[in-house]
Scaffold this motif. Structure first.
Motif, mmCIF file in Angstrom:
data_model
loop_
_atom_site.group_PDB
_atom_site.id
_atom_site.type_symbol
_atom_site.label_atom_id
_atom_site.label_comp_id
_atom_site.label_asym_id
_atom_site.label_seq_id
_atom_site.Cartn_x
_atom_site.Cartn_y
_atom_site.Cartn_z
ATOM 1 N N PRO A 78 73.729 38.237 45.027
ATOM 2 C CA PRO A 78 72.519 37.679 45.640
ATOM 3 C C PRO A 78 71.476 38.753 45.919
ATOM 4 C CG PRO A 78 74.266 37.885 47.267
ATOM 5 C CD PRO A 78 74.881 38.216 45.934
ATOM 6 N N GLU A 79 70.220 38.330 45.907
ATOM 7 C CA GLU A 79 69.139 39.214 46.338
ATOM 8 C C GLU A 79 69.039 39.251 47.856
ATOM 9 O OE1 GLU A 79 65.429 38.335 44.057
ATOM 10 O OE2 GLU A 79 66.720 36.812 43.123
ATOM 11 N N LEU A 80 69.517 38.182 48.483
ATOM 12 C CA LEU A 80 69.366 38.031 49.924
ATOM 13 C C LEU A 80 70.600 37.367 50.509
ATOM 14 C CD1 LEU A 80 67.503 37.912 52.548
ATOM 15 C CD2 LEU A 80 66.856 35.629 51.753
ATOM 16 N N VAL A 81 71.046 37.854 51.663
ATOM 17 C CA VAL A 81 72.082 37.185 52.444
ATOM 18 C C VAL A 81 71.444 36.671 53.721
ATOM 19 C CG1 VAL A 81 74.226 37.436 53.754
ATOM 20 C CG2 VAL A 81 73.974 38.593 51.553
ATOM 21 N N VAL A 82 71.591 35.390 53.985
ATOM 22 C CA VAL A 82 71.166 34.812 55.258
ATOM 23 C C VAL A 82 72.419 34.604 56.089
ATOM 24 C CG1 VAL A 82 70.078 32.852 56.417
ATOM 25 C CG2 VAL A 82 69.143 33.697 54.246
ATOM 26 N N PHE A 83 72.474 35.270 57.219
ATOM 27 C CA PHE A 83 73.650 35.199 58.091
ATOM 28 C C PHE A 83 73.299 34.414 59.349
ATOM 29 C CE2 PHE A 83 76.200 36.872 61.639
ATOM 30 C CZ PHE A 83 77.463 36.555 61.180
ATOM 31 N N VAL A 84 74.001 33.316 59.573
ATOM 32 C CA VAL A 84 73.796 32.493 60.779
ATOM 33 C C VAL A 84 74.874 32.855 61.795
ATOM 34 C CG1 VAL A 84 73.643 30.157 61.722
ATOM 35 C CG2 VAL A 84 72.804 30.630 59.405
ATOM 36 N N VAL A 91 69.225 41.450 54.108
ATOM 37 C CA VAL A 91 69.941 40.560 55.024
ATOM 38 C C VAL A 91 68.974 40.059 56.090
ATOM 39 C CG1 VAL A 91 71.885 40.296 56.606
ATOM 40 C CG2 VAL A 91 72.061 41.894 54.675
ATOM 41 N N ILE A 92 68.967 38.757 56.297
ATOM 42 C CA ILE A 92 68.212 38.144 57.392
ATOM 43 C C ILE A 92 69.214 37.393 58.258
ATOM 44 C CG2 ILE A 92 66.440 36.471 58.054
ATOM 45 C CD1 ILE A 92 65.083 37.008 55.377
ATOM 46 N N ALA A 93 69.200 37.657 59.552
ATOM 47 C CA ALA A 93 70.114 36.989 60.475
ATOM 48 C C ALA A 93 69.366 35.907 61.242
ATOM 49 C CB ALA A 93 70.720 37.999 61.444
#
Length: 268
Positions: free
Chosen positions: A164-170, A205-207
């Protein structure tokens, strides 16, 4: 906001019942009957309560209209903004699954190619102690499991075809009372290790966490050097995730919590 208003209505109802009861009690004790004056007082209280209910109803309508406008604006903001971007969505072990589902839905609306969706398992009782090793970089088994998972997301193990280019972590979420005492600290260290693996692998990474997360992880995200969204349970917060993903520079915490540095990322 609605919960507070309904709670207020309940309180007003209780006070109304108490007031009527007191008036009736005084009247019965003094004369044995309810006087005209007492009836007038009761009627006045009832009218005040009715006016308050009407005012609250009007406020509900205004808030519903405002929410509708915000949702419409959010849909316009996210539409096709992540077209073709490979995104991994990862949910922390105690995070709100419903919020994660809403985030996934909005990422899809934004046109993201969601390569994997995964929820982390909570720590086991034996996972929060150090492994037997002489290495100065000794890990707990939880840290090792989370770092191995991070490598899996990057495609190092062959489980994921496209890195992935981006990981979104919730993240966020209340830790159960029956969890081992050191769970909070162990989880923080393991997730920090996981995020570091992603960043070292060249993935953004965006949390994110909901406004009422139960247990906030904003400090962890800040220390890890990644941007965070503090109101992912709101349409504006999920739009902020998308805006942060397309922005050339997105740093800090966004949302309406006191820990937020700005309300919304600058347009990319």
């Amino acid at each position: 906001m609605p919960d507070l208003r309904y709670h207020l209505i309940s309180l007003i109802s209780v006070f109304l019942a108490l007031a009527i009861g007191i008036l009736l009690g005084v009247a019965m004790a003094d004369r044995g009957v309810v006087s005209d004056r007492m009836e007038a007082e009761i009627t006045s209280i009832q009218r005040q309560f009715a006016r308050q209910q009407e005012e609250i109803g009007k406020q509900d309508e205004q808030i519903a209209e405002q929410q509708g406008v915000l949702e419409g604006m959010s849909e316009a903001i996210i539409a096709d903004r992540l077209q073709g971007m490979d995104v991994a969505l990862v949910t922390g072990p105690y995070a709100d699954g419903g919020v994660a589902g809403d985030v996934q839905s909005d990422l899809g609306e934004a046109g993201a190619n969601i390569v994997i969706v995964r929820a982390l398992e909570p720590p086991g009782p034996t996972e929060i102690t150090l492994l037997e090793t002489t290495s100065p970089q000794a890990m707990t088994s939880l840290e090792k499991r989370y770092s191995d998972f991070a490598r899996e997301i990057l495609g190092f193990t062959g489980e994921v075809e496209e890195m992935p280019e981006l990981v979104v972590f919730v993240g966020g979420g209340e830790i159960p009372t029956e969890a081992p005492p050191a769970t909070r600290d162990a989880l923080r260290e393991a997730q920090a290790e996981m995020i570091e693996v992603w960043l070292d692998g060249g993935v953004r990474v965006i949390a994110a966490e909901p406004l009422r997360a139960g247990r906030t992880e904003i400090a962890l995200f800040k220390n890890s050097g990644i941007p965070s969204i503090t109101n992912a349970d709101e349409s504006a917060g999920r739009a902020a995730i998308v805006e942060c993903a397309v922005a050339e520079v997105c740093e800090g915490a966004y949302g309406t919590k006191e820990s937020a540095t700005d309300a919304f990322p600058s347009p990319g």
